[in-house]
Structure formats: C-alpha cells, structure tokens
Design a protein around this motif. Structure first.
Motif, PDB file in Angstrom:
ATOM      1  N   VAL A   1       0.835  -1.203   0.000  1.00  0.00           N
ATOM      2  CA  VAL A   1       0.000   0.000   0.000  1.00  0.00           C
ATOM      3  C   VAL A   1       0.868   1.251   0.000  1.00  0.00           C
ATOM      4  CG1 VAL A   1      -1.726   1.314   1.302  1.00  0.00           C
ATOM      5  CG2 VAL A   1      -1.907  -1.179   1.154  1.00  0.00           C
ATOM      6  N   LYS A   2       1.949   1.223   0.750  1.00  0.00           N
ATOM      7  CA  LYS A   2       2.868   2.361   0.859  1.00  0.00           C
ATOM      8  C   LYS A   2       3.432   2.764  -0.505  1.00  0.00           C
ATOM      9  CE  LYS A   2       6.214   4.967   2.866  1.00  0.00           C
ATOM     10  NZ  LYS A   2       6.011   6.157   3.680  1.00  0.00           N
ATOM     11  N   VAL A   3       3.752   1.765  -1.342  1.00  0.00           N
ATOM     12  CA  VAL A   3       4.302   2.051  -2.674  1.00  0.00           C
ATOM     13  C   VAL A   3       3.322   2.884  -3.492  1.00  0.00           C
ATOM     14  CG1 VAL A   3       4.986   1.029  -4.882  1.00  0.00           C
ATOM     15  CG2 VAL A   3       5.785   0.011  -2.748  1.00  0.00           C
ATOM     16  N   TYR A   4       2.054   2.471  -3.505  1.00  0.00           N
ATOM     17  CA  TYR A   4       1.050   3.167  -4.312  1.00  0.00           C
ATOM     18  C   TYR A   4       0.620   4.484  -3.679  1.00  0.00           C
ATOM     19  CZ  TYR A   4       1.049  -1.050  -7.051  1.00  0.00           C
ATOM     20  OH  TYR A   4       1.451  -2.084  -7.845  1.00  0.00           O
ATOM     21  N   ALA A   5       0.758   4.583  -2.367  1.00  0.00           N
ATOM     22  CA  ALA A   5       0.489   5.854  -1.700  1.00  0.00           C
ATOM     23  C   ALA A   5       1.573   6.861  -2.057  1.00  0.00           C
ATOM     24  CB  ALA A   5       0.436   5.649  -0.183  1.00  0.00           C
ATOM     25  N   THR A   6       2.817   6.400  -2.111  1.00  0.00           N
ATOM     26  CA  THR A   6       3.953   7.278  -2.377  1.00  0.00           C
ATOM     27  C   THR A   6       3.982   7.781  -3.807  1.00  0.00           C
ATOM     28  OG1 THR A   6       5.270   6.129  -0.688  1.00  0.00           O
ATOM     29  CG2 THR A   6       6.473   7.437  -2.314  1.00  0.00           C
ATOM     30  N   ASN A   7       3.647   6.913  -4.774  1.00  0.00           N
ATOM     31  CA  ASN A   7       3.723   7.347  -6.177  1.00  0.00           C
ATOM     32  C   ASN A   7       2.461   8.048  -6.671  1.00  0.00           C
ATOM     33  OD1 ASN A   7       1.823   5.367  -6.990  1.00  0.00           O
ATOM     34  ND2 ASN A   7       3.424   3.873  -7.422  1.00  0.00           N
ATOM     35  N   GLY A   8       1.461   8.199  -5.801  1.00  0.00           N
ATOM     36  CA  GLY A   8       0.276   8.970  -6.153  1.00  0.00           C
ATOM     37  C   GLY A   8      -0.861   8.179  -6.745  1.00  0.00           C
ATOM     38  N   ARG A   9      -0.637   6.913  -7.041  1.00  0.00           N
ATOM     39  CA  ARG A   9      -1.672   6.137  -7.719  1.00  0.00           C
ATOM     40  C   ARG A   9      -2.841   5.793  -6.798  1.00  0.00           C
ATOM     41  NH1 ARG A   9       1.547   1.538 -10.980  1.00  0.00           N
ATOM     42  NH2 ARG A   9      -0.582   0.793 -11.315  1.00  0.00           N
ATOM     43  N   LEU A  10      -2.580   5.598  -5.530  1.00  0.00           N
ATOM     44  CA  LEU A  10      -3.651   5.266  -4.599  1.00  0.00           C
ATOM     45  C   LEU A  10      -4.645   6.420  -4.496  1.00  0.00           C
ATOM     46  CD1 LEU A  10      -4.957   3.423  -2.482  1.00  0.00           C
ATOM     47  CD2 LEU A  10      -3.378   4.368  -0.786  1.00  0.00           C
ATOM     48  N   TYR A  11      -4.144   7.619  -4.211  1.00  0.00           N
ATOM     49  CA  TYR A  11      -5.034   8.772  -4.067  1.00  0.00           C
ATOM     50  C   TYR A  11      -5.695   9.123  -5.402  1.00  0.00           C
ATOM     51  CZ  TYR A  11      -6.889  13.342  -2.981  1.00  0.00           C
ATOM     52  OH  TYR A  11      -7.743  14.398  -2.816  1.00  0.00           O
ATOM     53  N   GLY A  12      -4.928   9.065  -6.505  1.00  0.00           N
ATOM     54  CA  GLY A  12      -5.492   9.385  -7.809  1.00  0.00           C
ATOM     55  C   GLY A  12      -6.676   8.500  -8.169  1.00  0.00           C
ATOM     56  N   SER A  13      -6.611   7.234  -7.768  1.00  0.00           N
ATOM     57  CA  SER A  13      -7.688   6.297  -8.087  1.00  0.00           C
ATOM     58  C   SER A  13      -8.916   6.505  -7.210  1.00  0.00           C
ATOM     59  CB  SER A  13      -7.184   4.859  -7.942  1.00  0.00           C
ATOM     60  OG  SER A  13      -6.235   4.561  -8.933  1.00  0.00           O
ATOM     61  N   VAL A  14      -8.727   6.642  -5.898  1.00  0.00           N
ATOM     62  CA  VAL A  14      -9.894   6.809  -5.022  1.00  0.00           C
ATOM     63  C   VAL A  14     -10.525   8.184  -5.188  1.00  0.00           C
ATOM     64  CG1 VAL A  14      -9.021   5.153  -3.338  1.00  0.00           C
ATOM     65  CG2 VAL A  14      -8.549   7.585  -3.009  1.00  0.00           C
ATOM     66  N   ASN A  15      -9.729   9.173  -5.636  1.00  0.00           N
ATOM     67  CA  ASN A  15     -10.260  10.522  -5.850  1.00  0.00           C
ATOM     68  C   ASN A  15     -10.822  10.700  -7.253  1.00  0.00           C
ATOM     69  OD1 ASN A  15     -10.690  13.156  -4.671  1.00  0.00           O
ATOM     70  ND2 ASN A  15      -9.115  13.947  -6.048  1.00  0.00           N
ATOM     71  N   HIS A  16     -10.709   9.649  -8.087  1.00  0.00           N
ATOM     72  CA  HIS A  16     -11.195   9.663  -9.469  1.00  0.00           C
ATOM     73  C   HIS A  16     -10.557  10.790 -10.266  1.00  0.00           C
ATOM     74  CE1 HIS A  16     -15.092   7.142  -8.612  1.00  0.00           C
ATOM     75  NE2 HIS A  16     -14.000   6.610  -8.079  1.00  0.00           N
ATOM     76  N   ASP A  17      -9.248  10.984 -10.106  1.00  0.00           N
ATOM     77  CA  ASP A  17      -8.542  12.013 -10.864  1.00  0.00           C
ATOM     78  C   ASP A  17      -8.387  11.579 -12.314  1.00  0.00           C
ATOM     79  OD1 ASP A  17      -8.181  13.793  -8.758  1.00  0.00           O
ATOM     80  OD2 ASP A  17      -6.349  12.817  -8.087  1.00  0.00           O
ATOM     81  N   LEU A  18      -8.337  12.545 -13.212  1.00  0.00           N
ATOM     82  CA  LEU A  18      -8.188  12.277 -14.632  1.00  0.00           C
ATOM     83  C   LEU A  18      -6.899  11.513 -14.884  1.00  0.00           C
ATOM     84  CD1 LEU A  18      -9.571  12.925 -17.355  1.00  0.00           C
ATOM     85  CD2 LEU A  18      -8.042  14.879 -17.552  1.00  0.00           C
ATOM     86  N   GLY A  19      -6.981  10.447 -15.661  1.00  0.00           N
ATOM     87  CA  GLY A  19      -5.809   9.662 -15.981  1.00  0.00           C
ATOM     88  C   GLY A  19      -5.585   8.469 -15.074  1.00  0.00           C
ATOM     89  N   TYR A  20      -6.454   8.282 -14.093  1.00  0.00           N
ATOM     90  CA  TYR A  20      -6.352   7.152 -13.167  1.00  0.00           C
ATOM     91  C   TYR A  20      -7.571   6.246 -13.322  1.00  0.00           C
ATOM     92  CZ  TYR A  20      -2.680   9.832 -10.875  1.00  0.00           C
ATOM     93  OH  TYR A  20      -1.534  10.526 -10.620  1.00  0.00           O
TER      94      TYR A  20
END
Length: 456
Positions: free
Chosen positions: A408-427
C-alpha cells in the motif's frame, strides 16, 4: 461488488509510455504538468549487449530522437495494429496518444523502472542511461512535437434529432463496444451487447449512460479509447430518455424491480454496529456481484446479489447460522477463485450484521485523523481487497496486491492510490464498479498520505 485529456503534448511520446506500460488499468500517479526526472545531465556512450555506440544527449527532438526510440522499443506491442492483442489496448502510435502518459508521469516511471510502475520495455532490457537522458530532457523541455503544425479539423456534423436504435445506437455500439462485449470474448466482463435485451437492461439501470459519460462510480467506456463525442452521448441520452426502444424488432424486456431507497443515515457510527451500506454492500460488491458472477445480467446459478432486496433473500434476520449468505461464505464455497475467501474479520462482519437484524442501515460520521491500522487498512479491506489480494490480484486486480502495508505504501507514495480513489483524470476510478468513496473517506486517505503514509 461490480468509471479520462485534451492537452496537446507529444502524442507519440505518450504512445511510447503506454506501450511501455503494457498493462491493464494501471492507476496513474497524481502529478500536475509534465512529469519526469529533474537535473538530468548529458551522457555520451550507450552500452548495449556488446560494444559501445555514440549517443547524443544534446539533441532531444521528438521527430529525430524520441519518436524513433518509441517506435523501436514500444510499437511492437503498442502500435495501432497490435495494441488490442498484445498492448492492453494501449496504442502509442501517435503523439496525441502518447502525451497523456507523459503528463501524468507513467512514461518516465515505466522506462525508469520506478517503484509502483510496470517496468518497460516489457521482457526487454531497460533503456540505456543515454536513452533515458534523452527522454528526460525532452520531457523537461515541454515534451514538444516538432514534426508538424497540428490543425484541428472541425467536428463532423452530428444529428441529435434522430436516435433510432437501428440507425444510430446499434452502429455506435458496433464501433465502440462490441469488440469486447460480445459472446465468447474473454474480456467481455460477462456483458454481451450484441443482444438488445442486454443493451436495454443497462440503458434502464443507468450503467450504459454512466459508463459512456465517465460518471463517477462507473467504469469509463470505451475502455482504452477516447470518450464518445458530446453529440454521440446526446444521441444515447435521447434514445434512453425516449424509452430505449428497439425499432428493428418486437422485443419485450421485463423492467428491473424498483430500488428501495435506503433509510435516513445515522449521524454517528457506533463501533458496535455493522452497517449494510458502509460495510456489507461494498464487501458483496467486490466479491460476489461483479460482472460475470451474481450481477443483474449474469445471475450465476440464478442468484443476483446487487441490491439489499436481492441480498436479504439469502438471509434470515437475527439468525446468521441459519442464513445461506453466512454459511456459504463461512464454508469457503464462496467467493470462488480467484477471489479470496472471506477473512475471519469479514465473516464476523457478516455474522454480526445478520444477528443485529440485517437492517438496510448506514451512518455518516467520519474521523479524518485516523491511523493506518484503524482507518486506512479497514477501508482497503472493505473496498479493495476483493480484487487486490495476494490470491486475486493477478486475475482481477491488475496484478496490484494491496494486502500488506508495504505494498500500500508504494502506491500511496507514487500517487496512484489517491489518484484512483479521488477519481482524478488519468487514473482508474476505484473502487471498480462501485460508488466513489465519501468525501470524508477520501480525506482520510489524503491526510494519511500527506503525513508520509506512516505504518501507525
């Protein structure tokens, strides 16, 4: 337990990045602008398998350096003709298609073999130091396309006054959907849109329009392709609004039963109560009612587990031991592989909810100061582990295993975790095929990540 860019940056580079990714639905890191390394310096000499060749890092045009590099390293999988079969539908054949992957950091993350990204080129040696420097300098210089002056052609005329199924909707489905969503296609997700009855069912339940409009909580479609035009979406909208009729044949489809609205939420969540909307519904959505299993279309073994009314058919309120939902999951018969069996904690949640009366309840209180152990980990267990566990990640979770803090830490650090749960463009919008997390739950993730994603 069943949701992306209109910037003009070098599309060919984006194509190379996507080719490099060569993976299905990998959420992208949360970044702004063009993302790449900083402080790159020129290097002379590129070492290959044998020998050394000269490499100019003072020149990094798209036309003479970057595009040829992408064509050589990526086009085999991510070309216009190969993307669908071997490139996870990621086509990097043009500058326009490549650009999004430059701006969100996936191109650089993949070719640089950064943690949390798919190492590219897939199955081949990493790009040389010189080649990486060339790409990084091109990105740092704005990822410009020096090959041509782009002229945007005016959009074709589109008639939104006519929206018959036979002449408008069916051709759009054939062009944009049927390649995946046809009988016998392993990638159809259990959805066959060659059948009008199926099309009409998804039109009536809102999933068809939600997907093509890229509405939060729905899987964005067409997958791996540009969104339909505003005119085409209007055509679908008007056709559905007029009753989603089939003008080519006499077809009778039984309308879906009305959905009973949930009760007014409790303002404060009790730690001693298990709430259906907060816990049980998300758990069943990611382990039972996804496409191809117990969803409204597939109805595996004649069982549908999409709504509260559906689910409670297999529950005896107040008696978990006498409820099929509990006994079948406790025995390990369900969920079926590759979905992980319910953990002791999940079984306890189902048992407690049933014994508390199997109510259609939910609560809204939320503590945004929570720790990983008491806030983040439970959210991931509830909304993510069904697909992203050690046993199910390869088959249904894009090979992303979120079963440990380290992962989980890896995806939290590279931004993919937040980008996905926040439905950001490109995720990739997550949880997949479920409603977006609440604003409070997203705030929990953000505060934890901003604090350094501690294991507390």
């Amino acid at each position: 337990m069943n949701k992306l860019l209109s910037r003009a940056i070098p599309i060919v580079l984006v194509t190379a990045i996507v080719a490099i990714a060569c993976v299905h639905e990998i959420p992208l890191p949360l970044t702004g602008g063009v993302t790449g390394p900083t402080g790159s310096t020129g290097t002379t000499g590129t070492t290959g398998g044998t020998g050394t060749t000269s490499c100019d890092t003072t020149t990094f045009n798209f036309s003479t350096v970057v595009n040829p590099l992408i064509q050589a390293k990526c086009a085999a999988c991510h070309g216009a003709a190969t993307a669908a079969s071997s490139g996870a539908s990621i086509d990097l054949s043009t500058y326009a298609k490549l650009l999004p992957y430059v701006t969100n950091g996936r191109l650089w993350g993949s070719i640089n073999h950064s943690a949390g990204f798919s190492a590219m080129p897939k199955g081949g040696a990493q790009l040389s130091t010189c080649e990486l420097t060339q790409v990084s300098k091109w990105i740092a210089g704005g990822a410009k396309n020096d090959t041509a002056t782009f002229v945007v052609a005016p959009p074709p005329t589109c008639d939104t006054t006519k929206f018959l199924f036979s002449t408008t909707i069916a051709p759009l489905l054939k062009t944009n959907c049927i390649t995946c969503h046809s009988a016998g296609n392993a990638q159809n997700g259990g959805i066959d849109l060659t059948l009008f009855a199926v099309v009409q069912a998804y039109a009536n339940n809102g999933k068809l329009l939600g997907s093509i409009k890229h509405t939060a909580g729905y899987s964005a479609m067409p997958k791996g392709m540009a969104q339909l035009t505003a005119c085409e979406i209007t055509q679908f909208t008007k056709w559905i609004g007029a009753g989603a009729k089939n003008d080519t044949a006499s077809v009778v489809v039984t309308p879906p039963p009305p959905t009973t609205p949930p009760p007014t939420p409790t303002s404060n969540c009790s730690p001693d109560t298990v709430y259906f909307q907060n816990t049980i519904a998300p758990l069943i959505a990611q382990t039972c009612s996804m496409a191809g299993c117990h969803d409204a279309i597939t109805k595996a073994s004649g069982v549908t587990l999409v709504t509260y009314a559906n689910i409670t058919r297999y529950v005896t309120a107040g008696n978990a031991a006498g409820s099929t939902l509990y006994t079948i999951t406790k025995s390990g018969s369900m969920p079926r592989s590759p979905i992980a069996k319910y953990t002791t904690a999940q079984l306890t949640q189902v048992q407690t909810w049933i014994n508390q009366g199997a109510k259609n309840n939910f609560c809204t209180s939320c503590d945004t100061t929570s720790t990983y152990s008491k806030g983040i980990a439970p959210l991931i267990t509830t909304y993510c582990i069904g697909c992203h566990s050690a046993t199910s990640a390869a088959a249904s979770g894009g090979s992303i295993d979120l079963s440990t803090y380290t992962a989980v830490k890896v995806y939290a650090t590279n931004g993919r975790l937040y980008g996905s749960v926040n439905h950001d463009l490109g995720y990739s919008a997550m949880p997949k095929n479920q409603a977006q997390l609440s604003a409070c739950q997203i705030a929990q993730f953000k505060k934890w990540i901003d604090a350094g994603s501690p294991n507390n």
